[in-house]
Motif scaffolding. Structure first.
Motif, mmCIF file in Angstrom:
data_model
loop_
_atom_site.group_PDB
_atom_site.id
_atom_site.type_symbol
_atom_site.label_atom_id
_atom_site.label_comp_id
_atom_site.label_asym_id
_atom_site.label_seq_id
_atom_site.Cartn_x
_atom_site.Cartn_y
_atom_site.Cartn_z
ATOM 1 N N ARG A 298 7.054 0.165 27.328
ATOM 2 C CA ARG A 298 7.303 1.576 27.613
ATOM 3 C C ARG A 298 6.160 2.497 27.174
ATOM 4 N NH1 ARG A 298 12.214 2.329 25.150
ATOM 5 N NH2 ARG A 298 13.082 0.907 26.689
ATOM 6 N N PRO A 299 5.543 2.315 25.996
ATOM 7 C CA PRO A 299 4.432 3.221 25.644
ATOM 8 C C PRO A 299 3.281 3.167 26.645
ATOM 9 C CG PRO A 299 5.205 2.045 23.695
ATOM 10 C CD PRO A 299 5.885 1.411 24.868
ATOM 11 N N ALA A 300 2.868 1.959 27.035
ATOM 12 C CA ALA A 300 1.761 1.852 27.996
ATOM 13 C C ALA A 300 2.178 2.370 29.363
ATOM 14 C CB ALA A 300 1.297 0.402 28.090
ATOM 15 N N LEU A 301 3.413 2.120 29.763
ATOM 16 C CA LEU A 301 3.888 2.615 31.059
ATOM 17 C C LEU A 301 3.907 4.136 31.078
ATOM 18 C CD1 LEU A 301 5.123 2.058 33.849
ATOM 19 C CD2 LEU A 301 7.373 2.006 32.743
ATOM 20 N N ALA A 302 4.377 4.749 29.993
ATOM 21 C CA ALA A 302 4.390 6.209 29.934
ATOM 22 C C ALA A 302 2.980 6.772 30.019
ATOM 23 C CB ALA A 302 5.075 6.676 28.642
ATOM 24 N N LEU B 168 12.366 0.422 42.006
ATOM 25 C CA LEU B 168 13.243 -0.348 41.124
ATOM 26 C C LEU B 168 12.434 -1.177 40.136
ATOM 27 C CD1 LEU B 168 16.165 -0.941 40.476
ATOM 28 C CD2 LEU B 168 16.127 -2.788 42.156
ATOM 29 N N ILE B 169 11.274 -1.666 40.535
ATOM 30 C CA ILE B 169 10.414 -2.405 39.602
ATOM 31 C C ILE B 169 9.962 -1.496 38.472
ATOM 32 C CG2 ILE B 169 8.179 -3.548 39.366
ATOM 33 C CD1 ILE B 169 8.588 -4.782 42.074
ATOM 34 N N LEU B 170 9.615 -0.248 38.806
ATOM 35 C CA LEU B 170 9.247 0.703 37.753
ATOM 36 C C LEU B 170 10.410 0.915 36.793
ATOM 37 C CD1 LEU B 170 7.218 3.388 39.753
ATOM 38 C CD2 LEU B 170 6.328 1.668 38.187
ATOM 39 N N LYS B 171 11.623 0.942 37.310
ATOM 40 C CA LYS B 171 12.790 1.050 36.431
ATOM 41 C C LYS B 171 12.871 -0.157 35.503
ATOM 42 C CE LYS B 171 15.724 3.619 39.693
ATOM 43 N NZ LYS B 171 17.001 3.600 40.439
ATOM 44 N N MET B 172 12.650 -1.352 36.053
ATOM 45 C CA MET B 172 12.686 -2.563 35.231
ATOM 46 C C MET B 172 11.626 -2.509 34.131
ATOM 47 S SD MET B 172 13.025 -5.459 38.194
ATOM 48 C CE MET B 172 14.216 -5.324 39.528
ATOM 49 N N ARG C 26 14.225 7.364 30.550
ATOM 50 C CA ARG C 26 13.918 6.370 29.508
ATOM 51 C C ARG C 26 12.814 6.864 28.589
ATOM 52 N NH1 ARG C 26 17.031 2.997 27.850
ATOM 53 N NH2 ARG C 26 15.692 1.162 27.754
ATOM 54 N N PHE C 27 11.823 7.530 29.157
ATOM 55 C CA PHE C 27 10.777 8.112 28.317
ATOM 56 C C PHE C 27 11.357 9.177 27.391
ATOM 57 C CE2 PHE C 27 7.438 7.289 31.865
ATOM 58 C CZ PHE C 27 7.491 5.938 31.577
ATOM 59 N N ALA C 28 12.253 10.002 27.937
ATOM 60 C CA ALA C 28 12.820 11.096 27.153
ATOM 61 C C ALA C 28 13.715 10.582 26.032
ATOM 62 C CB ALA C 28 13.614 12.033 28.066
ATOM 63 N N GLU C 29 14.357 9.440 26.229
ATOM 64 C CA GLU C 29 15.263 8.902 25.220
ATOM 65 C C GLU C 29 14.528 8.110 24.150
ATOM 66 O OE1 GLU C 29 17.853 6.555 27.561
ATOM 67 O OE2 GLU C 29 19.052 8.247 28.297
ATOM 68 N N ASP C 30 13.287 7.749 24.389
ATOM 69 C CA ASP C 30 12.540 6.938 23.425
ATOM 70 C C ASP C 30 12.137 7.797 22.235
ATOM 71 O OD1 ASP C 30 10.296 5.393 22.149
ATOM 72 O OD2 ASP C 30 10.737 4.053 23.831
ATOM 73 N N PRO C 31 12.459 7.379 21.016
ATOM 74 C CA PRO C 31 12.130 8.200 19.843
ATOM 75 C C PRO C 31 10.657 8.166 19.446
ATOM 76 C CG PRO C 31 13.195 6.155 19.157
ATOM 77 C CD PRO C 31 13.218 6.167 20.647
ATOM 78 N N ARG C 32 9.883 7.247 20.011
ATOM 79 C CA ARG C 32 8.476 7.135 19.621
ATOM 80 C C ARG C 32 7.655 8.255 20.238
ATOM 81 N NH1 ARG C 32 7.844 0.956 21.472
ATOM 82 N NH2 ARG C 32 9.226 1.820 23.079
ATOM 83 N N GLN C 33 6.829 8.860 19.421
ATOM 84 C CA GLN C 33 6.038 9.996 19.885
ATOM 85 C C GLN C 33 5.077 9.598 20.997
ATOM 86 O OE1 GLN C 33 3.611 11.806 16.908
ATOM 87 N NE2 GLN C 33 2.508 13.089 18.364
#
Length: 811
Positions: free
Chosen positions: A508-512, A496-500, A540-547
């Protein structure tokens, strides 16, 4: 350098007590004063000439700051207290001298690098009765006075700053030495707690500015706690509260981390966890640079978060804590928080599966996980990869071909005119080929992709591909990973923390990037609960428009699986019939990945899932199949015809395909030549998918059909009997049962090759095959075949040449 000054001038000497010289456990430091008849004789007991004073501003906790000295050069003079007339003469100003020494401040004494003269023996801190600062108005001398029984040691520095640095360093060493001795053998804990508070106060008010000033008391207290493990919970809390001021700007040492972890586990609802540990953990997450150097800091942070999760509000408290670490703004001001939080989460998730990981030597291997074996005693010899290929013009060689130990993808069946030949098991090949072994060659729809694919030797011990080793055929029970209750709670908390973390745009970029290499054990990826919890993060990664975010869905390097592969239909983590996979492909195709190279990779590795989703009406997959035809990605004509049939099975596909045909006339010509002769249904396809596909076009020429690793059942037999030219049928690892076999035996009398490996068929259905006189190759590996039925089939099927009955009663 001579120490000058007559004895007549000593009466003007003045001393001022230092404010820092507070009693320790009631022990008062001794001061050498005028009139002390025990140590002096007359006026000669005084040590310095001229007006001498103590500058008070050097003794407080404020003002100038100094670095703790560990060694240095200084002038030393030792004066013995005179007891006789002769000793007065020997200690007079005419015989007094200074010696240069390089002194080292150890933990217990003051020693010289050249143990001669005044410093022939080391000076223990316990023998020092008093420390004083000395200065003269009429002479530029800067000295520190060390009083000990029977005499005095004078240390002369080059300037006042060095003198004060020596003074505070010696004072610190002396006090910390006494605290270490006192707290090493505690008797009364109320006194010990008082001394701990005094020790903390001393460290906080010291003018010395050095990491060891705060770390030394923490180490003393951690040693005290380690040697006294039977303290009450209240004693624990009192000690933690007492040392809390030291922890505000310092990481706790490893032993103290163990103590904190124990407290979090035993008393998670204690207010100490919230009030004292929260700033400590916040400091760790903001400033720690490498958990590898101190893994107990990571463990303490993990236990603290689990303690928060035990509160009444549970994950709401954890959520507020994570938000406090990010800050109220849209950009987190602390760059180390995210990687430290991810490191804590990864370590916690890894610990949930430690029991499985540590027992790998005695637990099922990755291949056995795929085959469903849970106990070592229950293991069977490895299942063979089963697919037949046409007989070559010349007799087959006696040596065996090397094959990959990876589980095979769904393979196409044989052409009509093929003759079966022996197969190869997955185990290391023997020197002589037995007649019961069947040679296998893995074929793919795309010939060019097949040419690029190379299989490692069958006898090699190389680790299988991540997805291959975790793929489980539907007909085989998977390894059931059942976590203990505590491990299950830990997994839920940190997942759940990873979801947060994935909900913050700036993180999100660094997490991905941190999760792109898939830093989880294989056991976690084989656990349905974990992959289901992590699915939100991947979404969430898939929905992010940033390459820089959605590109991390792909593998970190060529030949290694990524989240794109794991969550694709047929992948180990897919539980949604490919919805997440479709969204991943959509975002990748909508950005910079709409290239022929990306389409080639899809055609090589994910053509089956793409066709399956297109068959179910997914517009993105329909567009991809049209692009594959338009860019001539697929060379195999049968595969092209299968794609065309898939497109024509839905309204959106038919519309896009007609638009494509208007642009490319050759596709119409290809379709007019007739339907395909070979067809492979994508993995995880259902009876409805097969019916939809076969109803979309002409399949009168179809001779070779592979339904391996799909979810078809006996109900699909009603569609199969409508294929008049069908000669080879692959049902490996499906749910096709006895009812379907009976229907096939009544209509497909021309069937020559049938693969029933790992299907739930029994003697009741297998006996019906006796009417299929054209059958020349039959695979009943891992079915419920009995010896009597096998003998009956051999007697009634004269053309049956190649039979596989391994792992059955007839074997």
């Amino acid at each position: 350098m001579d120490f000058s000054g007559g004895s007549s001038e000593l009466h003007n000497n003045q001393f001022y007590p230092c404010e820092e010289n507070k009693p320790l456990l009631g022990d008062t430091m001794m001061l050498v004063t005028e009139g002390n008849n025990n140590n002096t004789s007359g006026s000669s007991g005084r040590l310095c000439a001229g007006p001498c004073r103590r500058p008070l501003h050097h003794c407080g906790g404020s003002g100038m700051r100094y670095k703790l000295l560990h060694e240095g050069d200084i002038q030393v003079c030792v004066v013995k207290h005179p007891r006789t007339f002769l000793s007065k003469i020997l200690t007079s100003k005419f015989l007094r001298r200074w010696e240069p020494h390089h002194l080292t401040l150890t933990d217990s004494s003051l020693t010289s690098a050249t143990p001669t003269g005044y410093m022939e023996t080391c000076l223990s801190y316990s023998s020092i009765e008093d420390l004083q600062l000395l200065s003269w108005d009429n002479a530029p001398k800067y000295c520190v006075q060390l009083s000990f029984p029977g005499g005095t040691v004078l240390l002369q520095a080059a300037n006042s700053y060095l003198r004060d640095q020596w003074f505070h360093s010696l004072q610190w060493k002396k006090k910390i030495y006494k605290y270490r001795k006192v707290l090493n053998n505690p008797s009364r804990w109320d006194v010990v707690l008082k001394e701990i508070r005094a020790l903390v106060d001393m460290a906080l008010t010291s003018p010395l500015q050095d990491d060891s000033i705060h770390q030394a008391p923490l180490h003393i207290i951690s040693t005290l706690l380690a040697e006294n493990s039977n303290l009450s919970a209240q004693d624990h809390e009192n000690i933690i509260v007492a040392i809390a001021p030291l922890l505000e700007n310092n990481h706790p040492p490893p032993d103290l981390c163990e103590f904190f972890c124990k407290h979090c586990r035993e008393r998670p609802r204690s207010m100490v966890v919230i009030e004292v540990f929260t700033p400590v953990v916040q400091r760790i997450l903001k400033h720690n640079m490498d958990f590898g150097k101190c893994p107990r800091l990571r463990l303490f942070t993990q236990e603290y978060i689990l303690a928060l999760n035990e509160l009444n509000a549970g994950m709401e408290v954890v959520k507020k804590f994570v938000h406090s670490m990010h800050g109220p703004t849209g950009q987190c001001p602390h760059p180390r928080v995210l990687p430290n939080l991810v490191a804590v989460c990864l370590a916690a998730i890894y610990s949930c599966y430690e029991e499985f990981i540590n027992s790998r030597d005695n637990s099922p291997s990755l291949k056995e996980i795929r085959n469903g074996c849970q106990q070592q005693n229950d293991r069977k010899p490895p299942m063979p990869l089963r697919l037949l290929r046409p007989d070559p013009p010349t007799p087959p060689p006696t040596t065996l071909l090397p094959l990959s130990t990876n589980p095979a993808p769904p393979q196409p069946p044989l052409p009509a005119n093929s003759n079966p030949i022996p197969s190869l098991p997955l185990s290391p090949p023997p020197s002589v080929v037995n007649s019961s072994e069947i040679l296998v060659e893995l074929e793919r729809n795309n010939n060019s992709a097949n040419a690029k694919r190379k299989s490692p030797p069958s006898g090699g011990d190389s680790e299988p591909n991540l997805i291959d080793c975790l793929l489980v055929s539907p007909a085989v029970n998977t390894l059931s990973i059942q976590l203990p209750a505590q491990a299950d709670r830990v997994l839920g908390c940190f997942a759940l923390i990873l979801k947060m973390l994935s909900d913050y745009d700036d993180w999100r970029p660094a997490l991905a990037s941190l999760l792109q290499p898939i830093p989880y054990p294989k056991e976690a990826l084989a656990h349905a609960k974990f992959t289901k919890e992590l699915k939100y993060v991947i979404q969430r990664f898939a929905e992010d428009p940033r390459q820089e975010v959605h590109s991390c869905l792909l593998s970190v390097r060529s030949g290694k699986d990524g989240w794109f592969q794991l969550y694709s239909p047929g992948g180990v983590a897919c539980d949604d019939d490919g919805e997440l996979f479709a969204s991943m492909v959509h975002i990748l195709m909508g950005s910079c990945y709409k290239t022929k190279k990306f389409l080639l990779s899809l055609a090589e590795n994910k053509l089956g899932p793409c066709m399956l989703l297109a068959l179910r009406g997914n517009q993105t997959m329909v567009e991809i199949l049209c692009l594959m035809l338009e860019y001539n990605i697929i060379d195999n004509k049968d595969t092209q015809l299968q794609i065309i049939s898939t497109l024509e099975s839905t309204q959106v596909g038919l519309r896009m395909y007609e638009q494509l045909c208007d642009r490319q006339r050759e596709l119409k010509e290809l379709q007019r030549k007739g339907g395909p002769t070979r067809l492979t249904l994508p993995s995880k396809s259902t009876d409805a998918d097969l019916a939809r596909l076969l109803s979309s076009g002409s399949f009168g020429n179809l001779e070779n059909l592979s339904l391996a690793f799909t979810n078809v059942t006996s109900a699909c037999a009603e569609q199969l009997i409508k294929l008049p030219s069908l000669k080879q049928l692959n049902l490996w690892s499906t749910q096709f049962g006895d009812a379907g076999l009976r229907l096939l035996s009544e209509h497909l009398v021309c069937l020559q090759v049938l693969n029933l490996c790992e299907t739930p068929v029994t003697d009741a259905g297998l006996l019906a095959l006796s009417s299929m006189k054209s059958l020349c190759s039959l695979n009943m590996n891992s079915t419920k075949l009995t010896a009597d039925t096998y003998e009956d089939l051999k007697a009634k099927l004269p053309n049956l040449k190649d039979v596989d009955v391994r792992y059955t009663e007839a074997w």
